[in-house]
Design a protein around this motif. Structure first.
Motif, PDB file in Angstrom:
ATOM      1  N   PRO A   1       0.750  -1.202   0.307  1.00  0.00           N
ATOM      2  CA  PRO A   1      -0.279   0.083  -0.176  1.00  0.00           C
ATOM      3  C   PRO A   1       0.922   1.318  -0.286  1.00  0.00           C
ATOM      4  O   PRO A   1       0.194   2.360  -0.788  1.00  0.00           O
ATOM      5  N   CYS A   2       2.204   1.007   0.733  1.00  0.00           N
ATOM      6  CA  CYS A   2       2.790   1.968   0.631  1.00  0.00           C
ATOM      7  C   CYS A   2       3.313   2.814  -0.988  1.00  0.00           C
ATOM      8  O   CYS A   2       3.889   3.601  -1.361  1.00  0.00           O
ATOM      9  N   TYR A   3       3.917   1.414  -1.450  1.00  0.00           N
ATOM     10  CA  TYR A   3       3.951   1.625  -2.365  1.00  0.00           C
ATOM     11  C   TYR A   3       3.355   2.598  -3.543  1.00  0.00           C
ATOM     12  O   TYR A   3       3.077   2.683  -4.636  1.00  0.00           O
ATOM     13  N   ALA A   4       2.062   1.789  -3.246  1.00  0.00           N
ATOM     14  CA  ALA A   4       0.644   2.560  -3.616  1.00  0.00           C
ATOM     15  C   ALA A   4       1.038   4.159  -4.403  1.00  0.00           C
ATOM     16  O   ALA A   4       0.387   4.766  -5.477  1.00  0.00           O
ATOM     17  N   LEU A   5       0.971   4.341  -2.630  1.00  0.00           N
ATOM     18  CA  LEU A   5       0.984   5.531  -3.119  1.00  0.00           C
ATOM     19  C   LEU A   5       2.316   6.671  -2.992  1.00  0.00           C
ATOM     20  O   LEU A   5       1.634   7.639  -4.049  1.00  0.00           O
ATOM     21  N   ILE A   6       3.384   5.859  -3.622  1.00  0.00           N
ATOM     22  CA  ILE A   6       4.661   6.854  -4.043  1.00  0.00           C
ATOM     23  C   ILE A   6       4.706   6.126  -5.211  1.00  0.00           C
ATOM     24  O   ILE A   6       5.709   7.156  -5.551  1.00  0.00           O
ATOM     25  N   SER A   7       4.084   5.773  -5.965  1.00  0.00           N
ATOM     26  CA  SER A   7       4.511   5.163  -7.296  1.00  0.00           C
ATOM     27  C   SER A   7       3.893   5.944  -8.058  1.00  0.00           C
ATOM     28  O   SER A   7       3.786   6.066  -9.874  1.00  0.00           O
ATOM     29  N   ARG A   8       2.606   6.613  -8.422  1.00  0.00           N
ATOM     30  CA  ARG A   8       1.068   6.991  -9.164  1.00  0.00           C
ATOM     31  C   ARG A   8       0.549   5.979  -9.776  1.00  0.00           C
ATOM     32  O   ARG A   8       1.185   6.010 -10.610  1.00  0.00           O
ATOM     33  N   HIS A   9       0.818   5.266  -9.488  1.00  0.00           N
ATOM     34  CA  HIS A   9      -0.280   3.927 -10.551  1.00  0.00           C
ATOM     35  C   HIS A   9       1.151   3.503 -10.969  1.00  0.00           C
ATOM     36  O   HIS A   9       0.832   4.027 -12.294  1.00  0.00           O
ATOM     37  N   GLY A  10       2.129   2.750 -10.784  1.00  0.00           N
ATOM     38  CA  GLY A  10       3.105   2.141 -10.996  1.00  0.00           C
ATOM     39  C   GLY A  10       2.501   1.215 -11.862  1.00  0.00           C
ATOM     40  O   GLY A  10       1.050   0.828 -11.657  1.00  0.00           O
ATOM     41  N   THR A  11       2.776   0.834 -13.016  1.00  0.00           N
ATOM     42  CA  THR A  11       2.793  -0.719 -13.500  1.00  0.00           C
ATOM     43  C   THR A  11       2.182  -1.499 -13.006  1.00  0.00           C
ATOM     44  O   THR A  11       1.725  -3.052 -13.147  1.00  0.00           O
ATOM     45  N   ASP A  12       3.278  -1.742 -12.275  1.00  0.00           N
ATOM     46  CA  ASP A  12       3.249  -3.168 -11.614  1.00  0.00           C
ATOM     47  C   ASP A  12       2.747  -3.141 -10.190  1.00  0.00           C
ATOM     48  O   ASP A  12       2.411  -3.839  -9.419  1.00  0.00           O
ATOM     49  N   ILE A  13       1.983  -2.272 -10.237  1.00  0.00           N
ATOM     50  CA  ILE A  13       1.031  -2.173  -8.805  1.00  0.00           C
ATOM     51  C   ILE A  13      -0.587  -3.120  -9.120  1.00  0.00           C
ATOM     52  O   ILE A  13      -1.415  -3.019 -10.303  1.00  0.00           O
ATOM     53  N   THR A  14      -1.019  -3.995  -8.378  1.00  0.00           N
ATOM     54  CA  THR A  14      -2.160  -4.683  -8.143  1.00  0.00           C
ATOM     55  C   THR A  14      -2.802  -4.046  -8.105  1.00  0.00           C
ATOM     56  O   THR A  14      -2.858  -3.510  -7.080  1.00  0.00           O
ATOM     57  N   TYR A  15      -4.291  -4.873  -8.204  1.00  0.00           N
ATOM     58  CA  TYR A  15      -5.353  -4.533  -7.287  1.00  0.00           C
ATOM     59  C   TYR A  15      -4.928  -4.424  -5.722  1.00  0.00           C
ATOM     60  O   TYR A  15      -5.823  -3.875  -5.044  1.00  0.00           O
ATOM     61  N   TRP A  16      -4.896  -5.772  -5.305  1.00  0.00           N
ATOM     62  CA  TRP A  16      -4.661  -5.466  -5.079  1.00  0.00           C
ATOM     63  C   TRP A  16      -3.662  -5.060  -3.172  1.00  0.00           C
ATOM     64  O   TRP A  16      -4.190  -4.392  -2.347  1.00  0.00           O
ATOM     65  N   ALA A  17      -2.873  -4.216  -4.032  1.00  0.00           N
ATOM     66  CA  ALA A  17      -2.391  -2.718  -2.958  1.00  0.00           C
ATOM     67  C   ALA A  17      -3.730  -2.320  -2.881  1.00  0.00           C
ATOM     68  O   ALA A  17      -3.218  -1.700  -1.347  1.00  0.00           O
ATOM     69  N   TYR A  18      -4.883  -1.883  -3.793  1.00  0.00           N
ATOM     70  CA  TYR A  18      -5.621  -0.903  -3.428  1.00  0.00           C
ATOM     71  C   TYR A  18      -6.261  -1.786  -2.253  1.00  0.00           C
ATOM     72  O   TYR A  18      -7.244  -1.194  -1.247  1.00  0.00           O
ATOM     73  N   VAL A  19      -6.766  -2.838  -2.747  1.00  0.00           N
ATOM     74  CA  VAL A  19      -7.739  -3.293  -1.284  1.00  0.00           C
ATOM     75  C   VAL A  19      -7.064  -3.215  -0.220  1.00  0.00           C
ATOM     76  O   VAL A  19      -7.210  -2.875   0.667  1.00  0.00           O
ATOM     77  N   ILE A  20      -5.741  -3.831  -0.243  1.00  0.00           N
ATOM     78  CA  ILE A  20      -5.084  -3.582   1.374  1.00  0.00           C
ATOM     79  C   ILE A  20      -5.152  -2.123   2.063  1.00  0.00           C
ATOM     80  O   ILE A  20      -5.355  -2.200   2.980  1.00  0.00           O
ATOM     81  N   ALA A  21      -5.017  -0.910   0.916  1.00  0.00           N
ATOM     82  CA  ALA A  21      -4.561   0.195   1.281  1.00  0.00           C
ATOM     83  C   ALA A  21      -5.763   0.078   1.640  1.00  0.00           C
ATOM     84  O   ALA A  21      -6.049   0.717   3.072  1.00  0.00           O
ATOM     85  N   ALA A  22      -6.992  -0.013   1.133  1.00  0.00           N
ATOM     86  CA  ALA A  22      -8.842   0.116   1.971  1.00  0.00           C
ATOM     87  C   ALA A  22      -8.688  -0.193   3.632  1.00  0.00           C
ATOM     88  O   ALA A  22      -9.318   0.427   4.248  1.00  0.00           O
ATOM     89  N   ALA A  23      -8.330  -1.823   3.628  1.00  0.00           N
ATOM     90  CA  ALA A  23      -8.505  -2.613   4.397  1.00  0.00           C
ATOM     91  C   ALA A  23      -8.080  -1.483   5.331  1.00  0.00           C
ATOM     92  O   ALA A  23      -8.596  -1.920   6.877  1.00  0.00           O
ATOM     93  N   ILE A  24      -6.992  -1.077   5.444  1.00  0.00           N
ATOM     94  CA  ILE A  24      -6.344  -0.635   6.646  1.00  0.00           C
ATOM     95  C   ILE A  24      -6.860   0.437   6.641  1.00  0.00           C
ATOM     96  O   ILE A  24      -6.856   1.547   8.247  1.00  0.00           O
ATOM     97  N   ALA A  25      -7.076   1.144   6.106  1.00  0.00           N
ATOM     98  CA  ALA A  25      -7.695   3.034   6.289  1.00  0.00           C
ATOM     99  C   ALA A  25      -8.799   2.686   7.132  1.00  0.00           C
ATOM    100  O   ALA A  25      -9.298   3.334   7.803  1.00  0.00           O
ATOM    101  N   LEU A  26      -9.812   1.471   6.627  1.00  0.00           N
ATOM    102  CA  LEU A  26     -11.124   1.495   7.634  1.00  0.00           C
ATOM    103  C   LEU A  26     -10.469   0.767   8.476  1.00  0.00           C
ATOM    104  O   LEU A  26     -11.323   1.670   9.458  1.00  0.00           O
ATOM    105  N   ALA A  27     -10.214   0.444   8.828  1.00  0.00           N
ATOM    106  CA  ALA A  27      -9.317  -0.530   9.988  1.00  0.00           C
ATOM    107  C   ALA A  27      -9.252   0.779  11.266  1.00  0.00           C
ATOM    108  O   ALA A  27      -9.403   0.770  12.075  1.00  0.00           O
ATOM    109  N   SER A  28      -8.888   1.486  10.535  1.00  0.00           N
ATOM    110  CA  SER A  28      -7.602   2.959  10.924  1.00  0.00           C
ATOM    111  C   SER A  28      -8.860   3.467  11.626  1.00  0.00           C
ATOM    112  O   SER A  28      -8.569   4.291  12.610  1.00  0.00           O
TER     113      SER A  28
END
Length: 405
Positions: A138-165
């Motif tokens: 999720p951190c790489y998803a933030l700092i990569s400007r949606h790099g080509t090697d980002i999977t949708y799982w990065a955003y799923v994990i980021a969303a789960a962390i945000a909701l839990a937080s």
């Protein structure tokens, strides 16, 4: 105290986001976890996974130094994920969402998960030599400007962390963060700690209730827990602090002084960070090193600026061209030290001057290479700044026969 920490958090978050979205910088070069992931590959092979550099080692050293002094203050003041997660918890409180407090045995069991996460990431990364988990980070998803090697799982994990937080204070940092697992063993022996004066303490419990790491401050004489982030929330919320009794204080062991201010904490943070960044520029280390043969008694070196040398793969291709076995063969000892990156990359080639010269090095890099194994020509993707192979003087007149030697 809380306001001062918020200002520091905000400044570092703006620095990261500004570097990513405004400047377009590669912020992975300054991620301390990158140093952990790359250290084995660099020590064993002399190179680093793509997008990382030796600056990762310097910033890792700076963070480890501040951890020895301040425990896990990096997590509480600098880390962008920690900042966002903590601010989301504050938003949840303002929205009157239920606050789930996990402490005691469940907290300790969950906290052990981060060591398993660290082990899996480190072992698989060291074996493959690549950042194979970056697509899920999720951190790489933030700092990569949606790099080509980002999977949708990065955003799923980021969303789960945000909701839990929103409901639980910094859950990722406490239970799953692999870098927290790196820092915790050092943090346990950190120099500074919270001290509680049991004689003036009223046992109100506010210090424990306001601790983002769920540490039972009201039951301890000294807080030496590895998960302490030196946020000083406990000191700030203590009613006895306002009365001037000094029930809670922060600082080193008593032999080094009774109490330090938060200004000293922030100064140490900035000093360690600045020293790490300055060190990476003052003592630049190549992120790619490859050698052939044993160095002779006398060697020479040439420094080049080469275009299209953006990553470790291209650096290996550069060495491949220098190891060619055709007309432009470079005989004798050879060592390549490179700093791959966008634009012009710095390269230092060390060679045996008794059998090789600078012109031969440049020709080997830029001239097409006939690969006898596959029976085809390989055009060089590299361009050397200030060097034109068409006008370069050469005593060798190439022919089709000797090129395919």
């Amino acid at each position: 105290m809380k306001k001062a920490r918020r200002v520091v958090q905000f400044c570092f978050l703006v620095l990261v986001l500004g570097g990513v979205f405004a400047v377009g910088a590669n912020c992975e070069l300054w991620c301390p976890m990158g140093g952990v992931e790359a250290i084995y590959t660099y020590a064993s092979e002399g190179n680093m996974p793509c997008s990382l550099g030796t600056s990762n080692f310097f910033i890792l050293g700076g963070v480890l130094a501040m951890t020895v002094l301040l425990r896990r203050a990096f997590c509480g003041y600098i880390c962008p994920l920690g900042t966002i997660s903590e601010w989301l918890y504050g938003l949840g409180r303002r929205l009157h969402l239920p606050q789930l407090r996990v402490a005691g045995l469940p907290d300790r069991l969950l906290a052990s998960l981060k060591y398993a996460v660290l082990a899996v990431i480190v072992i698989l990364t060291w074996r493959s030599g690549e950042l194979i988990f970056r697509g899920f980070d999720p951190c790489y998803a933030l700092i990569s400007r949606h790099g080509t090697d980002i999977t949708y799982w990065a955003y799923v994990i980021a969303a789960a962390i945000a909701l839990a937080s929103l409901l639980i204070v910094v859950p990722f940092c406490r239970w799953l963060c692999p870098f927290a697992a790196v820092l915790s063993p050092l943090s346990r022996f950190g120099l500074t700690r919270i001290r509680r004066n049991a004689e003036t303490c009223t046992d109100c419990g506010l210090c424990s209730k306001n601790c983002p790491a769920a540490i039972p401050v009201d039951r301890l004489e000294q807080v030496k827990a590895a998960r302490c982030i030196s946020c000083l929330n406990c000191v700030d919320c203590c009613p006895q602090e306002a009365a001037g009794s000094g029930t809670l204080s922060w600082g080193p062991p008593k032999v080094l002084g009774r109490r330090w201010s938060q200004a000293a904490l922030i100064a140490i943070l900035l000093l360690c960070t600045t020293a790490a960044v300055a060190g990476s520029y003052m003592f630049p280390m190549p992120s790619f090193v490859k050698e052939r043969g044993s160095p002779p008694a006398q060697v020479a070196a040439v420094r080049l600026e080469i275009e299209n040398l953006a990553c470790r793969g291209r650096a290996n291709l550069l060495f491949y061209f220098l190891e060619r076995d055709d007309l432009y063969e470079v005989p004798g000892y050879l060592k390549v030290e490179a700093w791959p990156g966008p634009g012009l990359a710095d390269v230092r080639v060390t060679f045996d001057p008794s059998v090789t010269d600078e012109e031969m090095i440049k020709q080997a890099i830029t001239e097409p290479y006939y690969d006898a194994l596959t029976d085809h020509w390989r055009a060089s993707p590299f361009r050397i700044e200030g060097y034109d192979p068409l006008t370069a003087e050469s005593e060798i007149e190439p022919s089709d026969d000797n090129l395919k030697r």
